[in-house]
Design a protein around this motif. Structure first.
Motif, PDB file in Angstrom:
ATOM      1  N   MET A   1       0.835  -1.189   0.211  1.00  0.00           N
ATOM      2  CA  MET A   1       0.062   0.174   0.082  1.00  0.00           C
ATOM      3  C   MET A   1       0.751   1.138   0.029  1.00  0.00           C
ATOM      4  N   PRO A   2       1.070   1.860  -1.303  1.00  0.00           N
ATOM      5  CA  PRO A   2       1.894   3.063  -1.171  1.00  0.00           C
ATOM      6  C   PRO A   2       1.462   4.226  -0.566  1.00  0.00           C
ATOM      7  N   LEU A   3       2.103   4.884   0.383  1.00  0.00           N
ATOM      8  CA  LEU A   3       1.571   6.117   1.156  1.00  0.00           C
ATOM      9  C   LEU A   3       2.275   7.418   0.327  1.00  0.00           C
ATOM     10  N   SER A   4       1.383   8.408   0.508  1.00  0.00           N
ATOM     11  CA  SER A   4       1.425   9.535  -0.199  1.00  0.00           C
ATOM     12  C   SER A   4       2.687  10.232   0.364  1.00  0.00           C
ATOM     13  N   LYS A   5       3.542  10.913  -0.522  1.00  0.00           N
ATOM     14  CA  LYS A   5       4.651  11.703   0.165  1.00  0.00           C
ATOM     15  C   LYS A   5       4.268  12.644   1.294  1.00  0.00           C
ATOM     16  N   ASP A   6       5.117  12.460   2.207  1.00  0.00           N
ATOM     17  CA  ASP A   6       4.907  13.191   3.517  1.00  0.00           C
ATOM     18  C   ASP A   6       6.060  14.568   3.300  1.00  0.00           C
ATOM     19  N   PRO A   7       5.218  15.741   3.120  1.00  0.00           N
ATOM     20  CA  PRO A   7       6.373  16.873   2.811  1.00  0.00           C
ATOM     21  C   PRO A   7       6.902  17.295   4.023  1.00  0.00           C
ATOM     22  N   LYS A   8       6.710  17.005   4.965  1.00  0.00           N
ATOM     23  CA  LYS A   8       7.407  17.399   6.411  1.00  0.00           C
ATOM     24  C   LYS A   8       7.326  16.512   7.360  1.00  0.00           C
ATOM     25  N   ASN A   9       8.516  16.160   8.169  1.00  0.00           N
ATOM     26  CA  ASN A   9       8.411  15.081   9.230  1.00  0.00           C
ATOM     27  C   ASN A   9       7.721  15.509  10.455  1.00  0.00           C
ATOM     28  N   ASP A  10       6.582  16.118  10.301  1.00  0.00           N
ATOM     29  CA  ASP A  10       5.652  16.599  11.223  1.00  0.00           C
ATOM     30  C   ASP A  10       4.629  15.709  11.523  1.00  0.00           C
ATOM     31  N   ASP A  11       4.441  15.475  12.996  1.00  0.00           N
ATOM     32  CA  ASP A  11       3.442  14.430  13.431  1.00  0.00           C
ATOM     33  C   ASP A  11       2.152  14.760  12.966  1.00  0.00           C
ATOM     34  N   HIS A  12       1.774  16.021  13.183  1.00  0.00           N
ATOM     35  CA  HIS A  12       0.248  16.690  12.802  1.00  0.00           C
ATOM     36  C   HIS A  12       0.017  16.440  11.324  1.00  0.00           C
ATOM     37  N   THR A  13       1.085  17.126  10.574  1.00  0.00           N
ATOM     38  CA  THR A  13       0.980  16.797   9.187  1.00  0.00           C
ATOM     39  C   THR A  13       0.787  15.568   8.637  1.00  0.00           C
ATOM     40  N   TYR A  14       1.545  14.648   9.213  1.00  0.00           N
ATOM     41  CA  TYR A  14       1.376  13.128   8.838  1.00  0.00           C
ATOM     42  C   TYR A  14       0.177  12.664   8.908  1.00  0.00           C
ATOM     43  N   ALA A  95       5.585  -1.231   8.926  1.00  0.00           N
ATOM     44  CA  ALA A  95       4.614  -2.194   8.508  1.00  0.00           C
ATOM     45  C   ALA A  95       4.674  -2.299   6.833  1.00  0.00           C
ATOM     46  N   GLN A  96       5.180  -1.322   6.163  1.00  0.00           N
ATOM     47  CA  GLN A  96       5.577  -1.376   4.846  1.00  0.00           C
ATOM     48  C   GLN A  96       6.867  -2.528   4.701  1.00  0.00           C
ATOM     49  N   ARG A  97       7.787  -2.342   5.219  1.00  0.00           N
ATOM     50  CA  ARG A  97       8.743  -3.439   5.176  1.00  0.00           C
ATOM     51  C   ARG A  97       8.228  -4.776   5.497  1.00  0.00           C
ATOM     52  N   LEU A  98       7.445  -4.804   6.712  1.00  0.00           N
ATOM     53  CA  LEU A  98       6.935  -6.012   6.818  1.00  0.00           C
ATOM     54  C   LEU A  98       6.093  -6.806   5.883  1.00  0.00           C
ATOM     55  N   ASN A 231      -0.563 -15.526  -4.651  1.00  0.00           N
ATOM     56  CA  ASN A 231      -0.175 -15.304  -3.234  1.00  0.00           C
ATOM     57  C   ASN A 231       0.301 -13.981  -2.911  1.00  0.00           C
ATOM     58  N   TYR A 232       1.183 -13.389  -3.986  1.00  0.00           N
ATOM     59  CA  TYR A 232       1.591 -11.912  -4.047  1.00  0.00           C
ATOM     60  C   TYR A 232       0.749 -10.916  -3.794  1.00  0.00           C
ATOM     61  N   GLY A 233      -0.509 -11.310  -4.823  1.00  0.00           N
ATOM     62  CA  GLY A 233      -1.482 -10.356  -4.787  1.00  0.00           C
ATOM     63  C   GLY A 233      -2.444 -10.442  -3.433  1.00  0.00           C
ATOM     64  N   LEU A 234      -2.632 -11.607  -2.978  1.00  0.00           N
ATOM     65  CA  LEU A 234      -3.549 -11.878  -1.807  1.00  0.00           C
ATOM     66  C   LEU A 234      -2.799 -11.267  -0.506  1.00  0.00           C
ATOM     67  N   LEU A 235      -1.581 -11.283  -0.510  1.00  0.00           N
ATOM     68  CA  LEU A 235      -1.001 -10.983   0.709  1.00  0.00           C
ATOM     69  C   LEU A 235      -0.881  -9.342   0.684  1.00  0.00           C
ATOM     70  N   ASP A 236      -0.814  -8.828  -0.480  1.00  0.00           N
ATOM     71  CA  ASP A 236      -0.852  -7.197  -0.766  1.00  0.00           C
ATOM     72  C   ASP A 236      -2.320  -6.616  -0.394  1.00  0.00           C
ATOM     73  N   ASP A 237      -3.592  -7.493  -0.710  1.00  0.00           N
ATOM     74  CA  ASP A 237      -4.717  -7.061  -0.332  1.00  0.00           C
ATOM     75  C   ASP A 237      -4.869  -7.159   1.155  1.00  0.00           C
ATOM     76  N   LEU A 238      -4.330  -7.980   1.691  1.00  0.00           N
ATOM     77  CA  LEU A 238      -4.360  -8.197   3.363  1.00  0.00           C
ATOM     78  C   LEU A 238      -3.664  -6.908   3.848  1.00  0.00           C
ATOM     79  N   GLY A 239      -2.444  -6.840   3.347  1.00  0.00           N
ATOM     80  CA  GLY A 239      -1.454  -5.779   3.805  1.00  0.00           C
ATOM     81  C   GLY A 239      -2.239  -4.193   3.735  1.00  0.00           C
ATOM     82  N   THR A 240      -2.780  -4.156   2.842  1.00  0.00           N
ATOM     83  CA  THR A 240      -3.559  -2.681   2.567  1.00  0.00           C
ATOM     84  C   THR A 240      -4.747  -2.743   3.621  1.00  0.00           C
ATOM     85  N   ILE A 241      -5.425  -3.852   3.657  1.00  0.00           N
ATOM     86  CA  ILE A 241      -6.679  -3.526   4.586  1.00  0.00           C
ATOM     87  C   ILE A 241      -6.084  -3.542   6.103  1.00  0.00           C
TER      88      ILE A 241
END
Length: 254
Positions: A1-14, A95-98, A231-241
């Protein structure tokens, strides 16, 4: 599940960025079945009728055993620590690395069993479920929820159901997950009979969700390629959800 780019390393913004991601995900998750989905369901039903009864029996027995072992057993609880006090952005990165790791594991397992003919292809169904559950248990710990608590293990079963349920069933399951804190307050401290899970419906939904991709694995000559792809696709679906369900709990709704 790709995340949108975070413009700043700011907790509230993220967190605001995550809320926007969640809104898009929920709209897609709960959209009514379109023509393609309805047509696919008809084809899927026909394919399902042609699957050997042995396959149905394996899936039914595996899912029934899964529910009991997850709620009452400790075999899936990982050795990895539960990460408390961590910022959401770091949790998402872990989580992405996992997910990358488990997609590779699932693809390799699918390719190996797919190349081994019908018997090994059938054996891939329960093996894949084990891989999925191990992923979810580790994911829970990354997001700060200990699976030593049976109620968190029960939550995993609802996440699993949501990932592999029909479009018609998803709104009901999503409401359970969205209002999980209320459900938590109504559950006993110790595990009892998991009546909340209708395992027969659970296995039917799961079987129908994976039939079209996984059944191709049984075709001679296609097994290895299809097994890895499915299997790759099914794990990807599960990971996103799975990731989004935990993000939803952490940000406290949308």
């Amino acid at each position: 599940m790709p995340l949108s780019k975070d413009p700043k390393n700011d907790d509230h913004t993220y967190e605001e960025h995550v809320r926007a991601d969640l809104n898009r995900w929920i709209r897609k998750l709960l959209q009514k079945p379109g023509f393609l989905e309805r047509t696919s369901k008809v084809i899927q039903t026909k394919v399902n009728d042609k699957i050997p009864e042995k396959v149905h029996t394996v899936i039914t027995a595996t899912v029934k055993g899964l529910v009991k072992s997850v709620v009452f057993g400790l075999e899936y609880i990982p050795n990895s620590p539960t990460f408390y006090g961590m910022q959401l952005q770091e949790r998402d990165q872990r989580a992405q690395r996992l997910l990358v790791k488990y997609r590779k594991i699932a693809a390799a397992e699918g390719a190996g069993t797919g190349a081994g003919g019908f018997t090994l292809a059938v054996a891939d169904f329960p093996a894949l479920i084990v891989i999925k559950m191990k992923f979810l248990f580790e994911l829970a710990h990354i997001y700060g929820f200990s699976t030593k608590d049976y109620r968190e293990r029960l939550f995993l079963l609802y996440v699993f159901q949501l990932a592999f349920s029909s479009q018609e069933k998803r709104p009901e399951l999503f409401q359970v997950i969205l209002n999980w804190e209320k459900t938590l307050s109504e559950l006993p401290a110790e595990a009892g009979d998991p009546q909340q899970i209708d395992w027969e419906q659970f296995q039917r939904e799961y079987r129908d969700a994976i039939d079209f991709r996984k059944t191709l694995q049984l075709i001679p000559g296609l097994g290895a390629v299809v097994g890895a792809w499915a299997n790759y696709g099914l794990l990807d679906d599960l990971g996103t959800i799975g990731m989004n369900c935990y993000r939803l709990r952490i940000v406290g709704g949308i």
